[in-house]
Structures are given as C-alpha cells and as structure tokens.
Write a protein that holds these residues in place. Structure first.
Motif, mmCIF file in Angstrom:
data_model
loop_
_atom_site.group_PDB
_atom_site.id
_atom_site.type_symbol
_atom_site.label_atom_id
_atom_site.label_comp_id
_atom_site.label_asym_id
_atom_site.label_seq_id
_atom_site.Cartn_x
_atom_site.Cartn_y
_atom_site.Cartn_z
ATOM 1 N N GLY B 26 0.808 -1.218 0.000
ATOM 2 C CA GLY B 26 0.000 0.000 0.000
ATOM 3 C C GLY B 26 0.842 1.268 0.000
ATOM 4 N N ARG B 31 -4.958 1.065 0.328
ATOM 5 C CA ARG B 31 -4.727 -0.379 0.321
ATOM 6 C C ARG B 31 -3.636 -0.796 1.313
ATOM 7 N N HIS B 165 -7.563 -7.198 -3.517
ATOM 8 C CA HIS B 165 -8.998 -7.255 -3.796
ATOM 9 C C HIS B 165 -9.542 -8.677 -3.730
ATOM 10 N N ILE B 175 -4.828 -7.868 -7.737
ATOM 11 C CA ILE B 175 -4.879 -6.454 -7.357
ATOM 12 C C ILE B 175 -5.512 -5.743 -8.538
ATOM 13 N N ALA B 229 -8.464 -3.158 4.707
ATOM 14 C CA ALA B 229 -7.576 -1.989 4.616
ATOM 15 C C ALA B 229 -8.055 -0.849 5.518
ATOM 16 N N CYS B 234 -9.676 0.991 -0.157
ATOM 17 C CA CYS B 234 -9.419 -0.147 -1.042
ATOM 18 C C CYS B 234 -10.151 0.161 -2.339
#
Lengths: 257, 271
Positions: B26, B31, B165, B175, B229, B234
């Motif tokens: 992140g 994220r 995700h 992702i 997150a 996110c």
C-alpha cells in the motif's frame, strides 16, 4: 477583496509551470500540484502527460480525492504505471518535472523534509522527502511553499533532502548531478526563480496585493530583487470555474488550515 | 496447489516472527494492510524491521505499539492530518533505527532482493544528505562506462504483508487497481500474507489468468478480511475513512492517547 483564494492562485501558478508535452509526476500529499496538473492539461498543456502516486497515466477524475494517491485518480486513466517504472523513465531522462513540497527551502533551492536539528538527534523528526533525493538530482523541479516565512525560506537548510543548486554556481556539476534543478519556487506571496550564474533565488513576481518589502521581510536570506518585478497574473474566471468544479470539497485548501 | 486459507490470527502467529524484516504493501492510506497490522500489534511482535516507500498509519501504529526496531522508508506521514506522531516521538528519542531512503532507492532495495541480487545501482542521490548519512547506499563506478552511481543494498523481506482485492483459496491474487510495488514485495519475500476483500472460485482465476497479479507461487497465506484496509481505502470497494484517520491523528498526540486508541480499536478485537 479578491474573489479567489491564495490556494487557487498558487494552483494556477503551478499549472503554468508545466510546458506542453512534458511528462509530469505528482507525488503524495500534493493537493495543489494534483489540481494544477489537471488544470494544465485542460488549459495550457494539452499534450502534457500526467503521472501520479495512484500509479496512473492521464486520469480524468470527476472529483479530486483528498489523498493524492486515492482511488479517484484512477478514473478514466489510460493505464497503470507502478511508480518504479516512472522512476525508470526518469533515469532515462524521459520524465520532465516534479512538484516538491518542503519544510525548509534555502537560497539555492535545496529542500529539507528530514530533520530540524542534527540527523542523529533531531529536534523535530520530519516525514522524509519521498522521491526527492533521487529525482531532484536528475530532473527539473518546481517547489511549492504554502507558508512563506523566514523559518521556511532559510539561508541554509538543516539537512539537504532534495538537491537544489547545492552551494550555487556549478556545484551540481561538481557533485556529479549536472542535469535538472529547481525551475521556480511558488509561494503564497510570490514566484521566484534562480539567477543563472550564481543559482541564488531571485524574485520574479509578487502576488496581487503583496509588496516586495513583505516578501523580503518573510525571507530568511538576501533574495535577489531584479529591477523589474511583475505582479502575478490573477486566476481567470474560467480557471476558477474549472478548479471549483473538479474540487468541490476544497482539497486545494488542505495546506492552509 | 495447496489451500492457503488461514485466519488472521493463524497467519500472523505462523508467519510473522520477532525480528523479521517485514515489507508492508500500500501507499499513504491506500490499500494499507491494516487488519494485518492490527493483528501484529495484538500478538505483540517485537524487533521488526519494517520496509516501505510512502507509509502512514500502518507504520506509525506498529512503531507506536513497540513492534519495531528499524524502519526503511522514504516517507512516514499522515498526509493532511499531519506528522506521524509515534514515528516522530520514537525517532526523536532514538528508540528506532532509521534507514532513510528516497522512494526509488527503497523500492530498488526490494527489487534487488526480488532479483536475487545483493545490490542494484540507481542514478541521482549525490549531493543529498540522505545519501551522505545512509548505511544502505554507497558510491560505485560502472565497470563499463565509468559512470558514477549509487549502489543500494538489497533488503530481503522475511515476510511481506499485503491487502488485495481478490484471491482464490490457493493464493492466486488479483490487485485490481493501483498496483504500487506490492507484487514486487511479494516476489522479494520468503513468505507473503495477503488479506483480501473477496475469495473467488479457482475456475475464475483459470478463465482469466491475465488478471492474476500475484500467482500462488509467491503467496504463503490468504486471509479473507472484508474491509481489511480500513481505515485506508481499497480502490473499487471503499474510500479511506477520513474521520477515523483524524481520530487516530488526534489520539496519537500523546502516548496515553495512543494507548487509549489501541484499547478501543485494536486490543478490543476488531479485525
């Protein structure tokens, strides 16, 4: 009273520093540069390439996010580009400009975002300079300062996080970093550049309503004052309309609270 | 392929050890693997060396909770909410070792590890005091061109923690938005723990292999944590919770305030 805020004026000033066709990187916690990139692409530099900390190329957000790596900076983008690939471009000489914030800026455009006081036992530990120490050595920068005063604009920074012109003159060449350097410093009071020989900071224009005396009083070193000092052009209604439309929550004002 | 689905508690207790080098995914408050960070704090992990580029609450919380010995970083900040106060206090007190970098040098240190190399060169850096004080950077000369470059020492993560995700139960991870350098961090590490918003069917992975951003060969454990997150964003699922980050920023102004924050939001068991 002007019908625009100093954030709006600074955003327009930053946008006008982008030349058409340039590839520009906007970093984290960079609200005004983020909006400036979008403004420039819509007004003066349609062929500029807007790369940002959300790792996207040329996004067209309906509304700008608070975090300048936030999800809205993915809207209508053409592609993702992980930041390390943007740095690869920079190392090839194919990235043209970054905007840089700082806790201290000195007369040669060196910036400090690391420490106030000595590095090993700092009085204030600052966040650090993100991309600065790498990118400031190899490309052009524009520095923005929301609070122009003598504690920020200092004779010599406590710690060089981002390289400006170091000790001035040909110091960059001697240090092995001949390319790039700061083009301009845009503050809440004025716009400054660097005198070509000495590489010392020089006043270019004062913002409407700001006097040269005011700038001098708020600067912690002897600023070069040329014979001709312009007044910064105020934002046009069209520019203001664009800024207010993509930034209804006033993200641009975050650094002035 | 083995199934890699674990609980948050199991994943952290099995794969994060005291003294580990931990790369954290992140950027800023986007994220960030906050559920994993809170679990590391709950389990009281010690002496970690945390590694990341531009970090926020994740680093500040681990530092404030006493989990950290060393920090490799290019920025630790709460963005518009100000300085990261735990980071600032512990750094000023000399309680943590600081390995300050530029973004590209810290990413390159992970890139070197991912390539199985002890170092990589980068341009720039000269003239900065970041280079002058660094123990991770030194000047070298290109053996072919004679160009002066900065060599960056590799940082090999023992474990990488990421929030993504989607994944299947085997650890094929998607992702779906800003990539940051999370896949690179997974490829560099000995172990990688990924929390995800959704577990998807393996067949869906097979039908769309071009969407797999981190294949199972780099993944040690997958944990299903919707909102994992939070309070970071996110992308595609939720924005960052600014009200909460403001509360965090205010509470961390004092060590006591931070302890109260931990009691309320971390030790009380919220994942």
């Amino acid at each position: 009273m002007a019908d625009y805020s100093v954030a709006e004026l600074m955003t327009v000033c930053l946008a006008k520093e982008i030349r058409d066709g340039e590839r520009v990187l906007q970093g984290l916690y960079s609200p005004m540069p983020m909006i400036a990139c979008l403004l420039a692409k819509n007004f003066y530099a349609p062929n500029m390439v807007f790369i940002n900390t959300a790792d996207t190329i040329d996004p067209q957000p309906r509304e700008v996010p608070f975090s300048t790596a936030g999800p809205a900076l993915q809207e209508n983008a053409v592609a993702y580009i992980p930041l390390y690939q943007t740095f690869d471009l920079a190392q090839q000489g194919k990235l043209d400009l970054i905007f840089l914030g700082a806790a201290q800026v000195d007369k040669y455009g060196n910036t400090n975002l690391s420490v106030i006081g000595p590095f090993e036992s700092p009085k204030v530990r600052l966040p650090a300079g993100a991309a600065s120490a790498h990118l400031c050595a190899i490309m052009d920068t524009v520095i923005w300062v929301p609070r122009h005063n003598a504690r920020v604009l200092v004779e010599k920074v406590d710690f060089i996080t981002g390289q400006g012109y170091l000790t001035g003159g040909d110091a960059r060449e001697k240090a092995g970093i001949p390319k790039g350097g700061p083009r301009k410093v845009v503050t809440n009071l004025c716009i400054m550049d660097f005198e070509p020989e000495s590489k010392a900071m020089r006043l270019v224009s004062t913002h409407p309503g700001v006097t040269i005396e005011e700038v001098k009083e708020n600067t912690g070193f002897d600023l070069i004052i040329p014979e001709k000092v312009e007044t910064t052009e105020p934002p046009t209604p069209q520019e203001l309309e664009f800024i207010r439309e993509i930034d209804p929550k006033k993200v641009r004002e975050l650094e002035f609270h | 392929m083995e199934e890699r689905l674990l609980s948050l508690q199991e994943a952290v207790s099995r794969y994060v050890h005291d003294g580990d080098v931990v790369a954290v995914g992140g950027v800023g408050r986007n994220r960030s693997p906050m559920a994993l960070v809170r679990e590391i704090v709950r389990q009281g992990k010690k002496d970690l060396h945390i590694v990341g580029r531009e970090k926020g609450m994740d680093f500040d919380m681990l530092i404030g909770a006493g989990c950290v010995r060393k920090v490799s970083f290019a920025l630790v900040s709460l963005e518009e909410f100000g300085l990261a106060m735990n980071f600032r206090r512990k750094a000023q007190a000399g309680d943590i070792e600081l390995d300050e970098h530029a973004c590209n040098s810290v990413i390159t240190s992970i890139r070197a590890a991912a390539m199985g190399l002890p170092f990589l060169p980068v341009k720039g850096m000269f003239g900065s005091d970041v280079f002058r004080v660094s123990k991770s950077l030194t000047e070298i000369t290109c053996p072919f061109t004679g160009e002066r470059l900065a060599a960056v020492r590799a940082i090999k993560p023992d474990v990488t923690i990421i929030h993504a995700h989607q994944a299947d139960k085997f650890g094929n991870v998607r992702i779906q938005g800003s990539p940051f350098e999370d896949a690179l961090k997974a490829r560099a590490a000995d172990r990688t723990i990924v929390t995800v918003e959704e577990i998807i069917e393996h067949e869906e992975i097979r039908a769309n292999p071009h969407l797999t951003t981190i294949p199972y060969i780099y993944v040690t454990a997958v944990v299903h944590v919707p909102q994992g997150a939070w309070p970071a964003s996110c992308d595609g699922y939720y924005e960052s919770d600014r009200e909460h980050v403001q509360e965090y920023a205010s509470s961390t102004k004092t060590p006591e305030g931070f302890q109260e924050y931990l009691e309320k939001y971390v030790y009380s068991g919220r994942s």
